[in-house]
Write an enzyme that holds these catalytic residues in place. Structure first.
Site, PDB file in Angstrom:
ATOM      1  N   SER A 146       0.868  -1.184   0.000  1.00 50.97           N
ATOM      2  CA  SER A 146       0.000   0.000   0.000  1.00 50.97           C
ATOM      3  C   SER A 146       0.900   1.227   0.000  1.00 50.97           C
ATOM      4  O   SER A 146       2.079   1.131   0.370  1.00 50.97           O
ATOM      5  CB  SER A 146      -0.847  -0.011   1.287  1.00 50.97           C
ATOM      6  OG  SER A 146      -1.458   1.255   1.499  1.00 50.97           O
ATOM      7  N   TYR A 159      -1.501  -0.194  10.612  1.00 53.99           N
ATOM      8  CA  TYR A 159      -1.543  -0.593   9.195  1.00 53.99           C
ATOM      9  C   TYR A 159      -0.279  -0.125   8.479  1.00 53.99           C
ATOM     10  O   TYR A 159       0.337  -0.873   7.721  1.00 53.99           O
ATOM     11  CB  TYR A 159      -2.802   0.000   8.559  1.00 53.99           C
ATOM     12  CG  TYR A 159      -3.070  -0.423   7.129  1.00 53.99           C
ATOM     13  CD1 TYR A 159      -3.314  -1.757   6.798  1.00 53.99           C
ATOM     14  CD2 TYR A 159      -3.107   0.518   6.089  1.00 53.99           C
ATOM     15  CE1 TYR A 159      -3.585  -2.138   5.486  1.00 53.99           C
ATOM     16  CE2 TYR A 159      -3.380   0.148   4.784  1.00 53.99           C
ATOM     17  CZ  TYR A 159      -3.618  -1.180   4.483  1.00 53.99           C
ATOM     18  OH  TYR A 159      -3.894  -1.559   3.169  1.00 53.99           O
TER      19      TYR A 159
HETATM   20  P1  NDP Z   1     -10.834  -6.894   0.722  1.00 49.63           P
HETATM   21  O1  NDP Z   1     -11.191  -6.696   2.134  1.00 49.63           O
HETATM   22  O2  NDP Z   1     -11.855  -6.707  -0.351  1.00 49.63           O
HETATM   23  O3  NDP Z   1     -10.185  -8.347   0.528  1.00 49.63           O
HETATM   24  C1  NDP Z   1      -9.219  -8.824   1.421  1.00 49.63           C
HETATM   25  C2  NDP Z   1      -8.951 -10.272   1.092  1.00 49.63           C
HETATM   26  O4  NDP Z   1      -7.978 -10.766   2.019  1.00 49.63           O
HETATM   27  C3  NDP Z   1     -10.178 -11.131   1.251  1.00 49.63           C
HETATM   28  O5  NDP Z   1     -10.188 -12.160   0.288  1.00 49.63           O
HETATM   29  C4  NDP Z   1     -10.011 -11.710   2.641  1.00 49.63           C
HETATM   30  O6  NDP Z   1     -10.724 -12.917   2.761  1.00 49.63           O
HETATM   31  C5  NDP Z   1      -8.501 -11.916   2.668  1.00 49.63           C
HETATM   32  N1  NDP Z   1      -7.981 -12.047   4.022  1.00 49.63           N
HETATM   33  C6  NDP Z   1      -8.084 -11.171   5.053  1.00 49.63           C
HETATM   34  N2  NDP Z   1      -7.520 -11.674   6.153  1.00 49.63           N
HETATM   35  C7  NDP Z   1      -7.035 -12.908   5.804  1.00 49.63           C
HETATM   36  C8  NDP Z   1      -6.353 -13.938   6.498  1.00 49.63           C
HETATM   37  N3  NDP Z   1      -6.025 -13.818   7.799  1.00 49.63           N
HETATM   38  N4  NDP Z   1      -6.013 -15.066   5.833  1.00 49.63           N
HETATM   39  C9  NDP Z   1      -6.331 -15.207   4.521  1.00 49.63           C
HETATM   40  N5  NDP Z   1      -6.978 -14.280   3.807  1.00 49.63           N
HETATM   41  C10 NDP Z   1      -7.325 -13.148   4.455  1.00 49.63           C
HETATM   42  O7  NDP Z   1      -9.579  -5.946   0.466  1.00 49.63           O
HETATM   43  P2  NDP Z   1      -8.871  -5.422  -0.864  1.00 49.63           P
HETATM   44  O8  NDP Z   1      -9.103  -6.333  -2.004  1.00 49.63           O
HETATM   45  O9  NDP Z   1      -9.179  -3.989  -0.975  1.00 49.63           O
HETATM   46  O10 NDP Z   1      -7.343  -5.527  -0.378  1.00 49.63           O
HETATM   47  C11 NDP Z   1      -6.438  -6.507  -0.830  1.00 49.63           C
HETATM   48  C12 NDP Z   1      -5.038  -6.086  -0.433  1.00 49.63           C
HETATM   49  O11 NDP Z   1      -4.760  -4.790  -0.979  1.00 49.63           O
HETATM   50  C13 NDP Z   1      -4.829  -5.938   1.086  1.00 49.63           C
HETATM   51  O12 NDP Z   1      -3.550  -6.405   1.429  1.00 49.63           O
HETATM   52  C14 NDP Z   1      -4.926  -4.437   1.299  1.00 49.63           C
HETATM   53  O13 NDP Z   1      -4.232  -4.036   2.451  1.00 49.63           O
HETATM   54  C15 NDP Z   1      -4.293  -3.917   0.032  1.00 49.63           C
HETATM   55  N6  NDP Z   1      -4.656  -2.568  -0.323  1.00 49.63           N
HETATM   56  C16 NDP Z   1      -5.975  -2.190  -0.474  1.00 49.63           C
HETATM   57  C17 NDP Z   1      -6.295  -0.888  -0.804  1.00 49.63           C
HETATM   58  C18 NDP Z   1      -7.708  -0.404  -0.930  1.00 49.63           C
HETATM   59  O14 NDP Z   1      -7.924   0.806  -1.016  1.00 49.63           O
HETATM   60  N7  NDP Z   1      -8.696  -1.270  -0.995  1.00 49.63           N
HETATM   61  C19 NDP Z   1      -5.244   0.124  -1.017  1.00 49.63           C
HETATM   62  C20 NDP Z   1      -3.899  -0.383  -0.859  1.00 49.63           C
HETATM   63  C21 NDP Z   1      -3.629  -1.677  -0.533  1.00 49.63           C
HETATM   64  P3  NDP Z   1     -11.261 -13.508   4.169  1.00 49.63           P
HETATM   65  O15 NDP Z   1     -11.697 -12.334   4.996  1.00 49.63           O
HETATM   66  O16 NDP Z   1     -12.326 -14.416   3.738  1.00 49.63           O
HETATM   67  O17 NDP Z   1     -10.091 -14.242   4.753  1.00 49.63           O
END
Ligand code: NDP
Length: 263
Positions: A146, A159
Protein backbone atom coordinates in the site's frame (compact mmCIF):
# COMPACT_ATOMS: atom_id res chain seq x y z
CA UNK A 1 -2.21 -9.86 -24.54
CA UNK A 2 -1.37 -8.89 -28.11
CA UNK A 3 -2.16 -12.14 -29.90
CA UNK A 4 -0.11 -15.35 -29.92
CA UNK A 5 0.64 -17.38 -26.84
CA UNK A 6 -0.66 -15.82 -23.60
CA UNK A 7 2.21 -14.35 -21.61
CA UNK A 8 1.77 -16.58 -18.54
CA UNK A 9 0.77 -19.77 -20.38
CA UNK A 10 1.97 -22.87 -18.54
CA UNK A 11 2.59 -21.05 -15.26
CA UNK A 12 0.96 -21.71 -11.90
CA UNK A 13 -0.02 -19.10 -9.32
CA UNK A 14 -1.24 -18.94 -5.72
CA UNK A 15 -3.13 -15.78 -4.76
CA UNK A 16 -3.93 -15.13 -1.11
CA UNK A 17 -7.06 -13.12 -0.37
CA UNK A 18 -8.29 -14.23 -3.78
CA UNK A 19 -11.98 -14.39 -2.92
CA UNK A 20 -12.87 -10.76 -3.57
CA UNK A 21 -11.54 -7.30 -4.34
CA UNK A 22 -7.97 -6.95 -5.59
CA UNK A 23 -7.11 -10.62 -5.08
CA UNK A 24 -10.00 -11.78 -7.23
CA UNK A 25 -9.00 -9.26 -9.92
CA UNK A 26 -5.42 -10.58 -9.78
CA UNK A 27 -6.67 -14.16 -10.22
CA UNK A 28 -8.73 -13.03 -13.23
CA UNK A 29 -5.78 -11.17 -14.76
CA UNK A 30 -3.39 -14.09 -14.34
CA UNK A 31 -5.93 -16.54 -15.79
CA UNK A 32 -6.52 -14.20 -18.72
CA UNK A 33 -2.77 -14.40 -19.41
CA UNK A 34 -2.83 -18.20 -19.33
CA UNK A 35 -1.90 -19.13 -15.74
CA UNK A 36 -3.49 -21.91 -13.70
CA UNK A 37 -4.43 -20.46 -10.31
CA UNK A 38 -5.24 -21.36 -6.73
CA UNK A 39 -7.03 -18.80 -4.57
CA UNK A 40 -6.84 -18.88 -0.78
CA UNK A 41 -8.63 -16.95 1.97
CA UNK A 42 -10.65 -17.74 5.11
CA UNK A 43 -14.12 -17.44 3.51
CA UNK A 44 -14.55 -20.75 1.67
CA UNK A 45 -17.69 -19.57 -0.13
CA UNK A 46 -15.93 -16.56 -1.68
CA UNK A 47 -12.88 -18.43 -2.94
CA UNK A 48 -15.07 -21.28 -4.24
CA UNK A 49 -17.16 -18.72 -6.15
CA UNK A 50 -14.03 -17.10 -7.61
CA UNK A 51 -12.58 -20.44 -8.69
CA UNK A 52 -15.91 -21.57 -10.17
CA UNK A 53 -16.23 -18.34 -12.19
CA UNK A 54 -12.68 -18.80 -13.52
CA UNK A 55 -13.34 -22.44 -14.42
CA UNK A 56 -16.42 -21.32 -16.37
CA UNK A 57 -14.00 -19.32 -18.54
CA UNK A 58 -12.10 -22.52 -19.23
CA UNK A 59 -9.27 -21.87 -16.77
CA UNK A 60 -7.72 -24.25 -14.28
CA UNK A 61 -8.66 -22.76 -10.91
CA UNK A 62 -8.70 -24.17 -7.38
CA UNK A 63 -9.80 -22.84 -4.00
CA UNK A 64 -8.18 -23.74 -0.68
CA UNK A 65 -9.35 -22.16 2.60
CA UNK A 66 -6.44 -20.72 4.57
CA UNK A 67 -5.77 -18.19 7.29
CA UNK A 68 -2.39 -16.77 6.26
CA UNK A 69 -1.54 -15.87 9.87
CA UNK A 70 -1.64 -19.56 10.87
CA UNK A 71 1.68 -21.33 10.26
CA UNK A 72 0.13 -24.81 10.10
CA UNK A 73 -2.62 -23.62 7.72
CA UNK A 74 0.01 -22.11 5.40
CA UNK A 75 1.91 -25.42 5.42
CA UNK A 76 -1.35 -27.18 4.44
CA UNK A 77 -1.88 -24.57 1.70
CA UNK A 78 1.58 -25.26 0.27
CA UNK A 79 0.91 -29.01 0.27
CA UNK A 80 -2.50 -28.54 -1.37
CA UNK A 81 -1.01 -26.23 -4.00
CA UNK A 82 1.67 -28.75 -4.89
CA UNK A 83 -0.93 -31.50 -5.15
CA UNK A 84 -3.29 -29.49 -7.36
CA UNK A 85 -0.97 -27.25 -9.39
CA UNK A 86 2.39 -28.98 -9.15
CA UNK A 87 5.31 -26.56 -8.83
CA UNK A 88 4.16 -23.04 -8.01
CA UNK A 89 5.75 -20.30 -10.15
CA UNK A 90 3.94 -17.24 -8.79
CA UNK A 91 2.91 -16.23 -5.27
CA UNK A 92 0.79 -13.12 -4.80
CA UNK A 93 0.69 -12.07 -1.14
CA UNK A 94 -2.49 -10.05 -1.34
CA UNK A 95 -4.43 -11.03 1.82
CA UNK A 96 -4.61 -8.05 4.12
CA UNK A 97 -6.82 -5.94 6.31
CA UNK A 98 -6.86 -2.20 6.96
CA UNK A 99 -7.25 -0.85 10.44
CA UNK A 100 -7.74 2.75 11.59
CA UNK A 101 -7.64 3.96 15.20
CA UNK A 102 -6.03 6.95 16.91
CA UNK A 103 -2.85 5.74 18.60
CA UNK A 104 -4.08 6.31 22.15
CA UNK A 105 -6.98 3.94 21.48
CA UNK A 106 -4.99 1.31 19.59
CA UNK A 107 -4.99 -1.90 21.63
CA UNK A 108 -2.15 -4.41 21.65
CA UNK A 109 -4.52 -6.98 20.15
CA UNK A 110 -5.44 -4.67 17.26
CA UNK A 111 -1.75 -3.90 16.66
CA UNK A 112 -0.83 -7.60 16.74
CA UNK A 113 -3.72 -8.64 14.47
CA UNK A 114 -2.89 -5.95 11.90
CA UNK A 115 0.78 -6.97 11.84
CA UNK A 116 -0.20 -10.64 11.63
CA UNK A 117 -2.27 -10.46 8.47
CA UNK A 118 -0.33 -7.78 6.59
CA UNK A 119 3.26 -8.67 7.51
CA UNK A 120 3.45 -12.14 9.10
CA UNK A 121 1.13 -13.61 6.43
CA UNK A 122 3.45 -12.62 3.55
CA UNK A 123 6.42 -13.95 5.58
CA UNK A 124 4.80 -17.34 6.21
CA UNK A 125 3.57 -17.74 2.62
CA UNK A 126 6.83 -16.60 1.03
CA UNK A 127 8.82 -18.91 3.29
CA UNK A 128 6.59 -21.78 2.19
CA UNK A 129 6.75 -21.19 -1.58
CA UNK A 130 10.07 -19.44 -2.27
CA UNK A 131 12.50 -22.37 -1.76
CA UNK A 132 10.90 -24.35 -4.61
CA UNK A 133 11.14 -21.33 -6.90
CA UNK A 134 14.80 -20.78 -6.02
CA UNK A 135 15.54 -24.46 -6.59
CA UNK A 136 13.92 -24.33 -10.05
CA UNK A 137 15.66 -21.05 -10.86
CA UNK A 138 12.49 -19.17 -11.71
CA UNK A 139 9.57 -17.59 -9.92
CA UNK A 140 7.73 -14.47 -8.96
CA UNK A 141 6.61 -13.19 -5.57
CA UNK A 142 4.47 -10.06 -5.51
CA UNK A 143 3.11 -8.43 -2.36
CA UNK A 144 0.09 -6.16 -2.48
CA UNK A 145 1.32 -3.59 0.04
CA UNK A 146 0.00 0.00 0.00
CA UNK A 147 1.11 3.61 -0.15
CA UNK A 148 0.86 3.15 3.64
CA UNK A 149 3.95 0.97 3.20
CA UNK A 150 5.92 4.01 2.07
CA UNK A 151 4.43 6.94 3.96
CA UNK A 152 2.47 7.75 7.10
CA UNK A 153 -0.99 9.18 7.70
CA UNK A 154 -3.12 9.87 10.78
CA UNK A 155 -4.84 6.96 12.55
CA UNK A 156 -3.15 4.16 10.59
CA UNK A 157 -0.09 3.52 12.78
CA UNK A 158 -0.65 -0.25 12.88
CA UNK A 159 -1.54 -0.59 9.20
CA UNK A 160 1.33 1.66 8.08
CA UNK A 161 3.80 -0.20 10.32
CA UNK A 162 2.58 -3.52 8.92
CA UNK A 163 2.76 -2.41 5.29
CA UNK A 164 6.20 -0.83 5.83
CA UNK A 165 7.22 -4.23 7.21
CA UNK A 166 5.84 -5.92 4.10
CA UNK A 167 7.82 -3.57 1.82
CA UNK A 168 11.00 -4.02 3.88
CA UNK A 169 10.52 -7.78 3.75
CA UNK A 170 10.19 -7.65 -0.05
CA UNK A 171 13.37 -5.60 -0.42
CA UNK A 172 15.40 -7.88 1.86
CA UNK A 173 14.19 -11.14 0.31
CA UNK A 174 14.66 -9.77 -3.21
CA UNK A 175 18.31 -9.10 -2.35
CA UNK A 176 18.67 -12.54 -0.79
CA UNK A 177 17.51 -14.42 -3.90
CA UNK A 178 18.51 -11.95 -6.63
CA UNK A 179 20.94 -14.35 -8.30
CA UNK A 180 18.38 -17.18 -8.47
CA UNK A 181 16.11 -15.91 -11.24
CA UNK A 182 13.29 -15.32 -8.78
CA UNK A 183 12.01 -11.75 -8.42
CA UNK A 184 10.28 -10.34 -5.35
CA UNK A 185 8.35 -7.08 -5.62
CA UNK A 186 5.55 -5.06 -4.08
CA UNK A 187 2.77 -2.96 -5.52
CA UNK A 188 1.71 0.03 -3.42
CA UNK A 189 -1.77 1.22 -4.35
CA UNK A 190 -3.63 4.22 -3.02
CA UNK A 191 -7.37 3.81 -2.40
CA UNK A 192 -8.91 1.09 -4.56
CA UNK A 193 -12.61 0.64 -5.23
CA UNK A 194 -13.19 -2.49 -3.09
CA UNK A 195 -15.11 -3.52 0.04
CA UNK A 196 -12.12 -2.36 2.10
CA UNK A 197 -12.50 1.24 0.90
CA UNK A 198 -16.31 1.11 1.32
CA UNK A 199 -15.68 0.07 4.93
CA UNK A 200 -13.25 2.99 5.37
CA UNK A 201 -15.90 5.41 4.10
CA UNK A 202 -18.49 3.90 6.47
CA UNK A 203 -16.02 4.24 9.35
CA UNK A 204 -15.40 7.93 8.60
CA UNK A 205 -19.17 8.53 8.52
CA UNK A 206 -19.68 6.71 11.83
CA UNK A 207 -16.79 8.43 13.63
CA UNK A 208 -17.03 11.98 12.31
CA UNK A 209 -20.71 12.45 11.51
CA UNK A 210 -19.82 13.49 7.96
CA UNK A 211 -22.11 12.43 5.14
CA UNK A 212 -21.07 9.55 2.91
CA UNK A 213 -20.41 12.03 0.10
CA UNK A 214 -18.12 14.10 2.35
CA UNK A 215 -16.31 11.00 3.53
CA UNK A 216 -15.81 9.84 -0.06
CA UNK A 217 -14.52 13.31 -1.01
CA UNK A 218 -12.01 13.18 1.88
CA UNK A 219 -10.70 9.89 0.53
CA UNK A 220 -10.54 11.17 -3.05
CA UNK A 221 -8.38 14.09 -1.84
CA UNK A 222 -5.51 11.62 -1.61
CA UNK A 223 -5.50 11.24 -5.40
CA UNK A 224 -4.60 14.12 -7.73
CA UNK A 225 -6.59 12.16 -10.31
CA UNK A 226 -9.62 12.53 -8.01
CA UNK A 227 -10.70 8.91 -8.34
CA UNK A 228 -10.45 5.51 -6.75
CA UNK A 229 -8.27 3.01 -8.56
CA UNK A 230 -9.95 -0.03 -10.10
CA UNK A 231 -8.91 -3.44 -8.76
CA UNK A 232 -8.19 -4.34 -12.39
CA UNK A 233 -5.49 -1.64 -12.55
CA UNK A 234 -3.69 -3.11 -9.55
CA UNK A 235 -4.12 -6.59 -11.05
CA UNK A 236 -2.56 -5.48 -14.35
CA UNK A 237 0.50 -4.16 -12.48
CA UNK A 238 0.81 -7.45 -10.58
CA UNK A 239 0.49 -9.41 -13.83
CA UNK A 240 3.24 -7.30 -15.40
CA UNK A 241 5.58 -8.00 -12.48
CA UNK A 242 4.81 -11.71 -12.94
CA UNK A 243 5.75 -11.61 -16.63
CA UNK A 244 9.03 -12.47 -18.31
CA UNK A 245 9.25 -8.82 -19.42
CA UNK A 246 9.70 -7.82 -15.75
CA UNK A 247 12.61 -10.23 -15.10
CA UNK A 248 15.00 -7.35 -14.38
CA UNK A 249 12.75 -5.77 -11.77
CA UNK A 250 13.23 -6.96 -8.21
CA UNK A 251 13.04 -5.39 -4.76
CA UNK A 252 10.80 -2.72 -6.29
CA UNK A 253 7.77 -1.06 -4.68
CA UNK A 254 5.59 0.08 -7.56
CA UNK A 255 3.30 2.96 -6.58
CA UNK A 256 -0.18 3.20 -8.13
CA UNK A 257 -1.91 6.18 -6.57
CA UNK A 258 -2.72 8.68 -9.29
CA UNK A 259 0.30 10.76 -8.32
CA UNK A 260 -0.54 11.25 -4.63
CA UNK A 261 2.95 10.47 -3.30
CA UNK A 262 4.56 12.73 -5.90
CA UNK A 263 2.95 15.96 -4.72
P1 NDP B 1 -10.83 -6.89 0.72
O1 NDP B 1 -11.19 -6.70 2.13
O2 NDP B 1 -11.86 -6.71 -0.35
O3 NDP B 1 -10.19 -8.35 0.53
C1 NDP B 1 -9.22 -8.82 1.42
C2 NDP B 1 -8.95 -10.27 1.09
O4 NDP B 1 -7.98 -10.77 2.02
C3 NDP B 1 -10.18 -11.13 1.25
O5 NDP B 1 -10.19 -12.16 0.29
C4 NDP B 1 -10.01 -11.71 2.64
O6 NDP B 1 -10.72 -12.92 2.76
C5 NDP B 1 -8.50 -11.92 2.67
N1 NDP B 1 -7.98 -12.05 4.02
C6 NDP B 1 -8.08 -11.17 5.05
N2 NDP B 1 -7.52 -11.67 6.15
C7 NDP B 1 -7.04 -12.91 5.80
C8 NDP B 1 -6.35 -13.94 6.50
N3 NDP B 1 -6.02 -13.82 7.80
N4 NDP B 1 -6.01 -15.07 5.83
C9 NDP B 1 -6.33 -15.21 4.52
N5 NDP B 1 -6.98 -14.28 3.81
C10 NDP B 1 -7.32 -13.15 4.45
O7 NDP B 1 -9.58 -5.95 0.47
P2 NDP B 1 -8.87 -5.42 -0.86
O8 NDP B 1 -9.10 -6.33 -2.00
O9 NDP B 1 -9.18 -3.99 -0.98
O10 NDP B 1 -7.34 -5.53 -0.38
C11 NDP B 1 -6.44 -6.51 -0.83
C12 NDP B 1 -5.04 -6.09 -0.43
O11 NDP B 1 -4.76 -4.79 -0.98
C13 NDP B 1 -4.83 -5.94 1.09
O12 NDP B 1 -3.55 -6.41 1.43
C14 NDP B 1 -4.93 -4.44 1.30
O13 NDP B 1 -4.23 -4.04 2.45
C15 NDP B 1 -4.29 -3.92 0.03
N6 NDP B 1 -4.66 -2.57 -0.32
C16 NDP B 1 -5.97 -2.19 -0.47
C17 NDP B 1 -6.30 -0.89 -0.80
C18 NDP B 1 -7.71 -0.40 -0.93
O14 NDP B 1 -7.92 0.81 -1.02
N7 NDP B 1 -8.70 -1.27 -1.00
C19 NDP B 1 -5.24 0.12 -1.02
C20 NDP B 1 -3.90 -0.38 -0.86
C21 NDP B 1 -3.63 -1.68 -0.53
P3 NDP B 1 -11.26 -13.51 4.17
O15 NDP B 1 -11.70 -12.33 5.00
O16 NDP B 1 -12.33 -14.42 3.74
O17 NDP B 1 -10.09 -14.24 4.75
Amino acid sequence: MSGGRPRLAGTTAVITGGGRGIGRAVAEALVERGAAVLVAARSADEIEATAAALRERGAEAHAVPCDVTDEAAVARLAAAAEERLGAVDILVNNAGAAFAQPLHRLSLQEWTDTLAVNATGPFLCTRAFLPGMVQRGRGRVVAVASVAGLTGAPYVAAYAAAKHAAVGFVRAVAAEVAASGVTVNAVCPGYVDTDMTSASIERIVARTGRTEEEARAAILEHSPQGRLLGADEVAAAVAFLCSEDARGITGEALVLDGGGLRR
